[in-house]
Design an enzyme around this catalytic site. Structure first.
Site, PDB file in Angstrom:
ATOM      1  N   LYS A 150       0.839  -1.200   0.000  1.00 46.53           N
ATOM      2  CA  LYS A 150       0.000   0.000   0.000  1.00 46.53           C
ATOM      3  C   LYS A 150       0.874   1.250   0.000  1.00 46.53           C
ATOM      4  CE  LYS A 150      -3.913  -1.815   2.699  1.00 46.53           C
ATOM      5  NZ  LYS A 150      -4.975  -1.601   1.703  1.00 46.53           N
ATOM      6  N   ARG A 180     -10.559 -11.404   1.553  1.00 47.64           N
ATOM      7  CA  ARG A 180     -11.451 -12.386   0.938  1.00 47.64           C
ATOM      8  C   ARG A 180     -10.803 -13.776   0.932  1.00 47.64           C
ATOM      9  NH1 ARG A 180     -11.808  -8.760  -4.344  1.00 47.64           N
ATOM     10  NH2 ARG A 180     -11.776  -7.247  -2.663  1.00 47.64           N
TER      11      ARG A 180
END
Ligand code: BES
Ligand code: ZN
Ligand code: ZN
Length: 472
Positions: free
Chosen positions: A245, A319
């Site tokens: 990130k 996920r």
């Protein structure tokens, strides 16, 4: 904290609610205080303070009273109040919500402040006046709200800890402690068990970190029967991994564990409330870090149960954790209803802002019910779609699914479509709490930091189930 319900205010500083235009005290003009929404006036009388909090002219809702009580308590705390009295005589049916606001406002995260910076005032007691006749119902509501608010504050206390304190292993320790205190069963799978069991998703996400992953199972089984299962994402720090990130706000990713933390709080509340509903929490916890051992874009992994995942972005890790945890729940726990709670996508924040969670489910009655309960609980949700177009978006050329679609479009729904592969035919609700899991500025009854989002909403849901069903 001592909490008592009484007919009339006895002692301590008082918080009194005022409708706009209904305030009349000698020496105070309408300009000085007219009762506008959440405005305050400090008054002194016989050595006690009274904080008047305005309610405005609109309807007096559960959430307004929660905010008003929070505003009053925060102000009194700053002034050094130790015993606070909430005057709910005009709103006995909403006394529970006022208490919730008061207890949430009373919490501060001070573990790492130097002693001189800690707030001097320590709130010792809150009492609530409900007036004659209101006591029976109000007492029950106040007791419930106290348990719910304490569960939220517990979640905030765990969730606000930084990633050098809360690792998957120490989160599992917290769950074990909670189980011992609240009469829950707790079962933790460590790296060895995860390896033996074939939890390829959780292991892949955690592989880049020196803090190995855990799968935590907490059970509340007061009766036989199919349980409600709540699965939570607890990434103790999400650097993004190899798909790292940007640096700005990366510190906030210590809060990427809040879905899992909320699951602990819901189990705590269910047990303390004595809810006669079988409930199981499954928390998938890992730290997502880049290293020589980390999983990479292009890797293909085998999740729990064998379904294969092509990893195209290591930052879409939530996920992948949920795939294993949901796969485990569906295979072993026979859920009558499955929730998952996760700080899953930035796209959900873009769609709904930071106040609301996205709710994804094909059960329209349940969707409406969660919307209604969310408004009441002060944890609002808004529906976002599931659909074939999103299922297509995660089809992979080399595996069953890929973990990102390759565009930014409908990102929240793409995440949901991915998880759906592991859900099968089980009734399911996905809650994307990326927006409301923490606040970067103060709100009337919360300080900066994590909010515990999900605890109030899902506990209210479980309460509504428990009161609908006949007791054995
Ligand atoms: N934990 C983040 C989602 C998130 C972002 C939560 C901001 C709260 C605030 C999640 O793991 C993530 O990084 N998601 C990616 C998915 C993308 C790569 C498809 C995102 O939202 O950018
Ligand atoms: Zn991520
Ligand atoms: Zn994440």
């Amino acid at each position: 904290m001592v909490l008592t319900v009484e007919e009339t205010p006895e002692h301590g500083d008082r918080v009194v609610f005022v409708r706009k235009g209904e305030f009349a005290r000698e020496g105070v003009s309408q300009e000085e205080f007219e009762g506008a929404k959440l405005s305050t006036l400090i008054w002194r009388e016989a050595g006690r303070r009274i904080i008047y909090v305005g309610l405005g002219t609109g309807p007096v809702t559960a959430d307004l009273l929660r905010k008003a009580a929070g505003t009053g308590v925060k102000l009194l705390r700053k002034l050094g109040g130790e015993e606070i009295h909430l005057d709910c005589t005009a709103y006995p049916e909403l006394a529970g919500f006022a208490v919730e606001g008061a207890l949430l406002a009373a919490y501060r995260f001070e573990d790492f402040r130097m002693p001189e910076a800690r707030k001097k005032s320590v709130l010792r007691a809150i009492t609530v006046a409900v007036g004659k006749g209101g006591e029976g119902h109000a007492r029950l509501e106040v007791e419930r709200s106290t348990i719910v608010a304490e569960a939220v504050n517990y979640v905030r206390q765990v969730g606000n800890q930084p990633a050098n304190i809360i690792t998957p292993a120490s989160l599992a320790d917290k769950a074990r402690e909670l189980a011992a205190e609240c009469d829950l069963q707790c079962h933790v799978l460590g790296p060895k068990e995860l390896e033996e069991g074939g939890f390829g998703g959780i292991l892949a996400v955690g592989r880049g970190s020196d803090n190995p992953p855990r799968l935590i199972v907490l059970e509340h089984r007061p009766t036989d029967g199919k349980p409600i299962v709540i699965v939570g994402k607890a990434v103790t720090f999400d650097s993004g991994g190899i798909s790292i990130k940007p640096g700005e706000h990366m510190d906030e990713m210590k809060f990427d564990k809040m879905g899992g933390c909320a699951v602990l709080g819901i189990l705590r509340a269910a047990s303390r409330l004595g809810l006669r509903v079988p409930l199981v929490g499954v928390v998938a916890s890992a730290e997502n870090m880049p290293s020589a051992r980390a999983y990479r874009p292009g890797d293909v992994i085998r999740s729990y149960g064998g379904k294969t995942i092509e990893v195209l972005n290591t930052d879409a890790e939530g996920r992948i954790l949920l795939a294993d945890a949901v796969g485990y729940a569906v295979k072993h726990l026979d859920p009558r209803l499955l929730f998952d709670l996760a700080t899953l996508t930035g796209a959900c924040i873009v769609a709904l802002g930071r106040n609301r969670a996205g709710v994804f489910t094909s059960d329209s009655d349940l969707r409406d019910e969660l919307w209604r309960l969310g408004e009441m609980a002060g944890e609002p949700v808004w529906p976002l779609p599931l659909g074939e177009e999103f299922e297509e978006a995660v089809q992979s050329d080399v595996a069953l699914v890929k973990n990102v679609s390759g565009t930014r479009e409908g990102g929240g729904s793409v995440g949901a479509a991915f998880i759906q592969h592991w859900v099968g035919n089980v009734p399911w609700v996905h809650l994307d709490i990326a927006g409301p899991a923490w606040v970067s500025r103060e709100v009337p009854y919360l300080e900066k930091g994590v909010t515990g989002f999900g605890v109030r909403l899902l506990t209210r849901y479980l309460l509504s189930l428990a009161t609908q069903e006949p007791k054995p």
